[in-house]
Design a protein around this motif. Structure first.
Motif, short mmCIF file in Angstrom:
data_model
loop_
_atom_site.label_atom_id
_atom_site.label_comp_id
_atom_site.label_asym_id
_atom_site.label_seq_id
_atom_site.Cartn_x
_atom_site.Cartn_y
_atom_site.Cartn_z
N TYR A 35 0.83 -1.19 0.00
CA TYR A 35 0.00 0.00 0.00
C TYR A 35 0.87 1.25 0.00
CZ TYR A 35 -4.23 -2.65 1.11
OH TYR A 35 -5.30 -3.52 1.05
N GLN A 37 0.58 5.44 1.07
CA GLN A 37 -0.21 6.47 1.72
C GLN A 37 0.44 7.82 1.50
OE1 GLN A 37 -0.59 6.19 6.02
NE2 GLN A 37 -2.50 7.33 6.00
N GLY A 40 -2.03 13.11 4.24
CA GLY A 40 -3.41 13.52 4.40
C GLY A 40 -4.44 12.60 3.77
N LYS A 41 -4.01 11.46 3.28
CA LYS A 41 -4.91 10.52 2.61
C LYS A 41 -4.89 9.17 3.33
CE LYS A 41 -5.44 13.32 -1.01
NZ LYS A 41 -6.73 13.95 -1.36
N GLY A 42 -5.85 8.33 2.99
CA GLY A 42 -5.82 6.95 3.46
C GLY A 42 -4.92 6.11 2.58
N PRO A 43 -4.47 4.96 3.09
CA PRO A 43 -3.65 4.06 2.26
C PRO A 43 -4.42 3.57 1.04
CG PRO A 43 -3.55 3.45 4.58
CD PRO A 43 -4.65 4.45 4.45
N GLN A 45 -4.11 0.53 -2.10
CA GLN A 45 -3.36 -0.66 -2.51
C GLN A 45 -2.66 -0.44 -3.85
OE1 GLN A 45 -4.73 -3.86 -4.72
NE2 GLN A 45 -4.40 -5.40 -3.17
N PHE A 88 3.66 0.73 2.72
CA PHE A 88 3.43 -0.32 3.71
C PHE A 88 3.32 -1.67 3.02
CE2 PHE A 88 2.16 2.36 7.26
CZ PHE A 88 1.63 3.49 6.67
N PHE A 99 -0.56 -4.38 9.11
CA PHE A 99 0.34 -3.53 8.34
C PHE A 99 1.66 -3.37 9.07
CE2 PHE A 99 -2.41 -1.67 5.08
CZ PHE A 99 -3.65 -2.05 5.54
N LEU A 101 5.02 -0.84 9.81
CA LEU A 101 5.05 0.56 10.24
C LEU A 101 5.26 1.52 9.09
CD1 LEU A 101 7.05 0.27 13.58
CD2 LEU A 101 4.59 0.27 13.22
N GLY B 42 2.04 2.58 13.57
CA GLY B 42 1.42 2.22 12.31
C GLY B 42 -0.10 2.16 12.43
N LEU B 43 -0.69 1.32 11.59
CA LEU B 43 -2.14 1.13 11.57
C LEU B 43 -2.50 -0.04 12.48
CD1 LEU B 43 -2.49 1.55 7.76
CD2 LEU B 43 -3.95 2.78 9.37
N PHE B 90 -9.02 5.60 10.60
CA PHE B 90 -9.35 5.22 9.23
C PHE B 90 -10.38 4.11 9.22
CE2 PHE B 90 -6.51 7.69 6.69
CZ PHE B 90 -5.40 7.93 7.49
N PRO B 98 -8.11 -6.18 -1.91
CA PRO B 98 -7.62 -4.93 -1.34
C PRO B 98 -8.62 -4.33 -0.36
CG PRO B 98 -8.43 -4.55 -3.55
CD PRO B 98 -8.44 -6.04 -3.34
N PHE B 101 -9.71 2.44 1.73
CA PHE B 101 -9.72 3.28 2.91
C PHE B 101 -10.40 4.63 2.65
CE2 PHE B 101 -6.99 1.30 6.12
CZ PHE B 101 -6.41 0.28 5.38
N GLY B 102 -11.00 5.15 3.71
CA GLY B 102 -11.46 6.52 3.67
C GLY B 102 -10.28 7.47 3.87
N ALA B 103 -10.57 8.75 3.87
CA ALA B 103 -9.53 9.77 3.98
C ALA B 103 -9.09 10.02 5.41
CB ALA B 103 -10.00 11.07 3.33
#
Lengths: 109, 110
Positions: A35, A37, A40-43, A45, A88, A99, A101, B42-43, B90, B98, B101-103
């Motif tokens: 992934y 990222q 300011g955005k989400g990850p 794929q 990631f 995920f 780090l 991390g997530l 998130f 896959p 994800f949202g923002a």
């Protein structure tokens, strides 16, 4: 502890160069995902590589998987400034995706 | 194009207050997830759901509840917010492939 983890915190390259992000994981897997990222955005794929695959390509991206050493790599060729992001690796476990780090890749003009 | 929308995008809450983070997906995915992202960690998975009416605990569920009233909507609830819950949250959806994800929602608990 992380079930998957990238091997570098940060990498810097100049535009046009190649960069490789490495990942190691701790359990047997059916697939590994990469992934990206951006700030300011989400990850999002990039590539999914299954355990019976050794290499997968998507444009300028190339992922490899070595199940014997439980490692994977993501290479980006001909990098552009817009490739600047955190990368990631992620593996599937019972509850979903876990995920690493992340590795911050900075591409400079 | 798969779409996951989170609201609000930013939230400031007071310690002890109740916070609800909302997520909507138009992907018709059965599975939805809530992660938090913190530097150095991390997530991390908080809660997830296999479909309407189901919620499951992830790796760090303490202090959080989840609600999945419909296929499209998945909420994360902090009944008594604490400063340690300051983070970026998130939501994601995805079935056997896959995750989309949202923002993200940036939450600050003061």
């Amino acid at each position: 502890s992380q079930l998957a983890e990238e091997n570098s915190w940060a990498l810097s390259v100049h535009e046009g160069e190649s960069v490789t992000v490495n990942c190691s994981y701790k359990t047997s897997i059916t697939a590994l995902q990469w992934y990206r990222q951006k700030s300011g955005k989400g990850p999002a794929q990039l590539i999914l590589i299954r355990s019976n695959e050794r290499e997968k390509r998507n444009g300028r991206l190339r992922a490899t998987l070595d199940t014997s050493s439980q490692s994977s790599s993501l290479s980006i060729t001909a990098t552009r400034c817009e490739d600047t992001a955190v990368y990631f690796c992620a593996t599937t476990y019972a509850q979903g995706l876990t995920f690493g780090l992340g590795t911050r890749v900075s591409v400079f003009p | 194009e798969a779409a996951v929308t989170q609201s609000p995008r930013n939230k400031v809450a007071v310690t002890g207050g109740k916070v609800t983070l909302s997520c909507n997906q138009t992907n018709n995915h059965n599975n939805m997830y809530w992660y938090r992202q913190d530097t150095g960690h991390g997530l991390r998975l908080i809660h997830y759901s296999y479909g309407a009416g189901s919620t499951e605990k992830g790796d760090i569920p303490d202090g959080y509840k989840a609600s999945r009233p419909s296929q499209e909507n998945f909420s994360l609830i902090l009944e008594l917010a604490t400063p340690s819950q300051t983070s970026v949250y998130f939501c994601a959806s995805g079935d056997a492939g896959p995750l989309y994800f949202g923002a993200g929602t940036r939450l600050s608990v003061l």
